[in-house]
Design an enzyme around this catalytic site. Structure first.
Site, mmCIF file in Angstrom:
data_model
loop_
_atom_site.group_PDB
_atom_site.id
_atom_site.type_symbol
_atom_site.label_atom_id
_atom_site.label_comp_id
_atom_site.label_asym_id
_atom_site.label_seq_id
_atom_site.Cartn_x
_atom_site.Cartn_y
_atom_site.Cartn_z
ATOM 1 N N SER A 96 -7.788 -29.578 11.136
ATOM 2 C CA SER A 96 -7.009 -28.339 10.995
ATOM 3 C C SER A 96 -7.002 -27.861 9.552
ATOM 4 C CB SER A 96 -5.552 -28.547 11.437
ATOM 5 O OG SER A 96 -5.495 -28.891 12.790
ATOM 6 N N GLY A 135 -1.197 -16.684 7.607
ATOM 7 C CA GLY A 135 0.078 -16.336 8.232
ATOM 8 C C GLY A 135 -0.028 -15.192 9.209
ATOM 9 N N THR A 137 1.409 -15.875 12.934
ATOM 10 C CA THR A 137 2.496 -16.101 13.894
ATOM 11 C C THR A 137 3.867 -15.893 13.247
ATOM 12 O OG1 THR A 137 1.100 -17.764 14.944
ATOM 13 C CG2 THR A 137 3.435 -17.814 15.514
ATOM 14 N N GLU A 138 4.763 -15.264 14.007
ATOM 15 C CA GLU A 138 6.139 -15.059 13.537
ATOM 16 C C GLU A 138 7.113 -15.701 14.530
ATOM 17 O OE1 GLU A 138 6.862 -10.925 12.737
ATOM 18 O OE2 GLU A 138 5.285 -10.890 11.196
ATOM 19 N N TRP A 167 5.188 -21.702 11.777
ATOM 20 C CA TRP A 167 4.122 -22.579 12.294
ATOM 21 C C TRP A 167 2.848 -22.449 11.459
ATOM 22 C CZ3 TRP A 167 5.920 -26.146 15.056
ATOM 23 C CH2 TRP A 167 6.861 -25.936 16.052
ATOM 24 N N LEU A 245 -9.721 -15.753 13.951
ATOM 25 C CA LEU A 245 -9.405 -16.723 15.003
ATOM 26 C C LEU A 245 -10.658 -17.083 15.797
ATOM 27 C CD1 LEU A 245 -5.946 -15.381 16.226
ATOM 28 C CD2 LEU A 245 -6.387 -17.316 14.728
ATOM 29 N N ALA A 248 -12.386 -19.765 13.879
ATOM 30 C CA ALA A 248 -11.684 -21.057 13.929
ATOM 31 C C ALA A 248 -11.747 -21.671 15.328
ATOM 32 C CB ALA A 248 -10.237 -20.876 13.494
ATOM 33 N N GLY A 346 -0.678 -51.045 28.004
ATOM 34 C CA GLY A 346 0.356 -51.032 26.964
ATOM 35 C C GLY A 346 -0.220 -50.819 25.579
ATOM 36 N N GLU A 369 -4.025 -21.224 17.963
ATOM 37 C CA GLU A 369 -5.261 -20.417 18.022
ATOM 38 C C GLU A 369 -5.454 -19.841 19.421
ATOM 39 O OE1 GLU A 369 -7.574 -20.049 15.574
ATOM 40 O OE2 GLU A 369 -6.852 -21.479 14.089
#
Ligand code: FAD
Length: 390
Positions: A96, A135, A137-138, A167, A245, A248, A346, A369
């Site tokens: 990322s 930046g 996303t809000e 985010w 986007l 990416a 396990g 994304e």
């Protein structure tokens, strides 16, 4: 158990060039040496291992497809994909960090920036001297970014930016942020906001159970004065951020295939060694069903990624094809991680093996994304011509 072996059931390596193989093996070696030994601890502690930035820069993982004259690698899209595959085999958080830097920060500056912006930022971003974040996303606008509230007003030689993003990967330590905001006419524009500008803060998001080795935060703009020369001149409208986007998401399709390969490899080794009822659990039909289906899905994803890479190199890959590849690879990787976890019983829930970490990471990757649902709607729109978003 640490010696990863890449499944290659359909000899996809035969479709790669010498350069592709060299790039892939260099990143694979680096991940083995620099990431695998430290990543479990970094995730348990929820810290971003910032010392890896230098190595990522030296390897060419920041902006591999950006031309060399701006400090990039000048490579093709298959080399870029293979790099992401190997990084994410190490950890989705590491991938990322590289994806954001290359596809979401360097790509928009290269594609929409002025010559001065390219010369000022790209070489420093390619080496990792500066890190960036993206930046879009809000708090109230995730899947529907066109509704964004963040906006700016003209004030002579600068603009005044207000709003908030959330985010945002790399936000807590990034020197610059490529921020998408509306101008006074409501048109979405890209701005380069630099750390240190008054009124700009980046509080960290704590308490994640996923991508714990990647730093996530908010971007808060309180009357931030941004010089007009920091506006990307050639991006107007949602097409700007969406094209970043696409770049990416293409890398993510390859990346999560790497995470799936790592889970498969760990599960196959474990199943051959773990004895129950007097024989290796790999000898039970129920385990074989899991392993056989895993390798089948990985093989399909590898072939899809490779073909998409060829189309991208030819300039023919469509955003809808990229959506399909991202969605499919995330789907199969999350399923494979879950099945691999079960094969380990396990032991699968411990940090002795990478599987549970990949499984938790993939929950973010399937959402960011463009969510799983949104990518399906993109395919739906593409094949029917009917918009089911609204
Ligand atoms: P919502 O949009 O609120 O969606 C919630 C649910 O509703 C989802 O299941 C969604 O698929 C569904 N949904 C929404 N609309 C529809 C519809 N029309 N039809 C059917 N279902 C629908 N953003 C950045 O800008 N930069 C970053 O660097 C970045 N990094 C991130 C890192 C992490 C760890 C995470 C978790 C997110 C990151 N994001 C980043 C944000 C990410 O892109 C968003 O979380 C994503 O786009 C979804 O938005 P949302 O979380 O607001 O969910």
């Amino acid at each position: 158990k640490d010696l990863f072996q890449s499944p290659d059931y359909f000899h996809v390596d035969g479709l790669l060039t010498e350069e592709h193989l060299m790039v892939r093996d260099a990143v694979r070696q680096w991940v083995k040496k620099e990431i695998s030994p430290i990543i479990e601890d970094a995730c348990q502690q929820a810290t971003f291992p910032s010392h890896i930035i230098k190595g990522l820069g030296e390897l060419g993982c920041f902006g591999p497809t950006i031309p060399q004259e701006y400090g990039g690698g000048g490579m093709d899209h298959i080399s870029y994909g293979l790099m992401m595959q190997e990084l994410e085999r190490g950890d989705s958080g590491v991938r990322s960090t590289a994806s954001v830097q290359g596809s979401l920060v360097m790509y928009p500056i290269f594609t929409f920036g002025s010559e001065e912006q390219k010369r000022k930022y790209l070489p420093k971003l390619a080496s990792g001297e500066w890190m960036g974040c993206f930046g879009l996303t809000e708090p109230d606008f995730g899947s529907n970014p066109s509704g964004m509230i963040t906006h700016f007003k003209d004030a002579g030689d600068h603009v005044v930016l207000n709003g908030a993003k959330m985010w945002i990967s790399n936000a807590p330590f990034a020197q610059i942020a490529v921020v998408w905001a509306k101008d006074e006419e409501g048109v979405i524009r890209g701005l380069i906001v630099e750390r240190g500008m008054e009124g700009f803060t980046t509080p960290e998001t704590k308490g994640k159970w996923s991508l714990r080795a990647s730093a996530t935060g908010e971007l808060v703009f309180d009357n931030v004065k941004v010089p007009k020369e920091n506006i990307l001149p050639n991006a107007k409208g949602l097409k700007g951020p969406l094209s970043c986007l696409s770049s990416a998401r293409y890398g993510i399709a390859w990346g999560v295939t790497g995470a799936a390969m790592d889970c498969y490899d760990a599960a196959l080794r474990y199943a051959k060694e773990r004895i129950q009822f007097g024989k290796p659990i790999a000898g039970f039909q129920l385990t074989q069903k899991k392993l056989a289906e895993m390798v089948t899905e990985i093989t399909k994803a590898q072939l899809m990624n490779w073909r998409l890479g060829v189309l991208k190199n030819e300039g023919k890959a469509t955003p809808a094809q990229i959506s399909m590849a991202k969605r499919n690879a995330c789907e199969i990787a999350t399923r494979i991680a879950r099945e691999a976890r079960q094969i380990l019983g396990g032991m699968g829930i411990t940090g002795e093996y990478p599987i549970m970490r990949h499984m938790m990471n993939l929950e973010s990757v399937i959402t960011y994304e463009g969510t799983h649902e949104i990518h399906l709607l993109i395919t739906g729109l593409d094949i029917t011509g009917l918009d089911a978003f609204h």
